[in-house]
Design a protein around this motif. Sequence first.
Motif, mmCIF file in Angstrom:
data_model
loop_
_atom_site.group_PDB
_atom_site.id
_atom_site.type_symbol
_atom_site.label_atom_id
_atom_site.label_comp_id
_atom_site.label_asym_id
_atom_site.label_seq_id
_atom_site.Cartn_x
_atom_site.Cartn_y
_atom_site.Cartn_z
ATOM 1 N N MET A 171 7.332 17.374 11.153
ATOM 2 C CA MET A 171 7.605 16.500 10.002
ATOM 3 C C MET A 171 9.113 16.463 9.733
ATOM 4 S SD MET A 171 6.338 16.865 6.052
ATOM 5 C CE MET A 171 4.612 16.656 6.505
ATOM 6 N N ASN A 172 9.680 15.271 9.704
ATOM 7 C CA ASN A 172 11.107 15.090 9.436
ATOM 8 C C ASN A 172 11.304 14.825 7.941
ATOM 9 O OD1 ASN A 172 13.769 14.243 9.207
ATOM 10 N ND2 ASN A 172 13.782 13.349 11.260
ATOM 11 N N VAL A 173 11.576 15.895 7.190
ATOM 12 C CA VAL A 173 11.668 15.736 5.736
ATOM 13 C C VAL A 173 12.876 14.904 5.337
ATOM 14 C CG1 VAL A 173 10.381 17.832 5.225
ATOM 15 C CG2 VAL A 173 12.852 17.955 5.527
ATOM 16 N N LEU A 174 13.944 14.949 6.123
ATOM 17 C CA LEU A 174 15.117 14.131 5.797
ATOM 18 C C LEU A 174 14.796 12.647 5.923
ATOM 19 C CD1 LEU A 174 18.056 16.124 7.453
ATOM 20 C CD2 LEU A 174 17.343 16.066 5.053
ATOM 21 N N HIS A 175 14.002 12.317 6.936
ATOM 22 C CA HIS A 175 13.590 10.922 7.114
ATOM 23 C C HIS A 175 12.710 10.467 5.949
ATOM 24 C CE1 HIS A 175 12.326 7.215 9.065
ATOM 25 N NE2 HIS A 175 11.067 7.557 8.814
ATOM 26 N N ALA A 235 12.775 11.709 2.908
ATOM 27 C CA ALA A 235 13.637 11.586 1.728
ATOM 28 C C ALA A 235 14.439 10.301 1.770
ATOM 29 C CB ALA A 235 14.571 12.787 1.643
ATOM 30 N N GLU A 236 14.972 9.982 2.938
ATOM 31 C CA GLU A 236 15.758 8.752 3.079
ATOM 32 C C GLU A 236 14.912 7.523 2.772
ATOM 33 O OE1 GLU A 236 18.018 6.121 6.532
ATOM 34 O OE2 GLU A 236 17.668 8.264 6.870
ATOM 35 N N LYS A 237 13.682 7.512 3.276
ATOM 36 C CA LYS A 237 12.802 6.369 3.019
ATOM 37 C C LYS A 237 12.499 6.226 1.531
ATOM 38 C CE LYS A 237 8.460 4.176 4.345
ATOM 39 N NZ LYS A 237 8.161 3.785 2.958
ATOM 40 N N CYS A 238 12.275 7.377 0.860
ATOM 41 C CA CYS A 238 11.993 7.344 -0.574
ATOM 42 C C CYS A 238 13.170 6.757 -1.336
ATOM 43 C CB CYS A 238 11.685 8.754 -1.066
ATOM 44 S SG CYS A 238 11.469 8.872 -2.856
ATOM 45 N N LEU A 239 14.372 7.214 -1.000
ATOM 46 C CA LEU A 239 15.559 6.716 -1.694
ATOM 47 C C LEU A 239 15.777 5.231 -1.430
ATOM 48 C CD1 LEU A 239 17.975 9.717 -1.081
ATOM 49 C CD2 LEU A 239 16.841 9.094 -3.217
ATOM 50 N N ARG A 240 15.540 4.817 -0.206
ATOM 51 C CA ARG A 240 15.690 3.391 0.109
ATOM 52 C C ARG A 240 14.654 2.550 -0.641
ATOM 53 N NH1 ARG A 240 19.194 2.174 4.052
ATOM 54 N NH2 ARG A 240 19.893 3.849 5.448
ATOM 55 N N ASP A 241 13.434 3.044 -0.689
ATOM 56 C CA ASP A 241 12.376 2.306 -1.387
ATOM 57 C C ASP A 241 12.715 2.149 -2.873
ATOM 58 O OD1 ASP A 241 10.941 2.056 0.930
ATOM 59 O OD2 ASP A 241 9.532 3.681 0.488
ATOM 60 N N GLU A 242 13.212 3.226 -3.479
ATOM 61 C CA GLU A 242 13.519 3.154 -4.902
ATOM 62 C C GLU A 242 14.757 2.297 -5.160
ATOM 63 O OE1 GLU A 242 13.154 6.515 -7.341
ATOM 64 O OE2 GLU A 242 11.301 7.199 -6.396
ATOM 65 N N ALA A 243 15.727 2.354 -4.242
ATOM 66 C CA ALA A 243 16.904 1.493 -4.376
ATOM 67 C C ALA A 243 16.509 0.020 -4.272
ATOM 68 C CB ALA A 243 17.936 1.838 -3.308
ATOM 69 N N GLU A 244 15.595 -0.280 -3.345
ATOM 70 C CA GLU A 244 15.117 -1.663 -3.198
ATOM 71 C C GLU A 244 14.362 -2.107 -4.443
ATOM 72 O OE1 GLU A 244 12.842 -1.835 0.372
ATOM 73 O OE2 GLU A 244 14.567 -1.411 1.684
ATOM 74 N N ALA A 245 13.620 -1.194 -5.049
ATOM 75 C CA ALA A 245 12.884 -1.529 -6.267
ATOM 76 C C ALA A 245 13.847 -1.911 -7.394
ATOM 77 C CB ALA A 245 12.011 -0.352 -6.694
ATOM 78 N N MET A 246 14.972 -1.193 -7.489
ATOM 79 C CA MET A 246 15.946 -1.545 -8.510
ATOM 80 C C MET A 246 16.592 -2.894 -8.228
ATOM 81 S SD MET A 246 17.876 1.902 -9.794
ATOM 82 C CE MET A 246 18.401 2.445 -8.173
#
Length: 316
Positions: free
Chosen positions: A1-5, A7-18
């Motif tokens: 499991m790539n936890v950094l990947h 985390a990056e996806k989560c941050l991108r998803d939330e940035a896109e939501a904003m």
Amino acid sequence: MNVLHIAEKCLRDEAEAMMELIPQLDHNFEDAVETMFKCTGHVVVTGVGKSGHVAAKLAATLSSTGTPSIYINALDALHGDLGMIMDHDVVLFISNSGNTDELLRIVASLENRHLSIISMTGNAESLLARHSNIHISVKVEREACPLNLAPTSSVTAALAMGDALAIALMEMRKFKANDFAMFHPGGSLGRKLLTRVKDVMYTDNFPIISPHMRLSEALLFISNGKLGLGIVMDKEENILGIITDGDIRRAVEGAQQNFLSLSVSEAMTRNPKTIGPNAKLTEIQRMFRTHKIHSLLVVNEHKRLIGIVDYFAIMN
């Protein structure tokens, strides 16, 4: 499991939501800001669950930036705390679904009182949106949660929209840094904005030296002091300049074998930077940054020395 990947996806998803909120800005946002700006009471903010946490944060942000605001727990409101809401208040509801039962019961109670009701939801067709005077859309396509269940992107969107409301109100109120400090007297920013030069300056044992003193003697004088400098004054106590260990070092490099014959007046910095006792800490820090210095002489209206401000002392 790539936890950094992950985390990056989560941050991108939330940035896109904003970013998805920007096209949703319309006259309703403007109307909400205008209504809150004209409110003569408090902006009462409420929500349930994660939206309740967002509501509490928004109320705190509004209060600290010039818009009187209180947070009311929706469950407590149903059991007596509705009495805290006055007729001149504005009520702001936060809910992703817009169909939260507790909030709808509060709305039903408030409608008879003809209060201004603003809602912030992810569903413009919800009951809460339809029973509000003004509705602000914070719709997101999906949550950052991989199951699309846990409130994540929707919470971030609500937080961001709340900040947008607060910032817009700050601009309308022409809210300045000094105003902010009044509401944050215990914080570091409040200290910077309210503390004055006279509160932090040294006033004893000034390192005064003569312009005729030899550099070799001045070096010992400065080394024995606490501030790394000497203040050069004449017999009438007029400030002629300052001399630091750096000034002496540069003089030595330039004079080489003639160093012992140099006087303070030949190496000092003339017209040193000064400041008045009533200037604020922010002004001191600005001068330190602008002029790349670490000490300021504090003078009165007659240009007489009354103190010294040291960079390292005010940075504590």
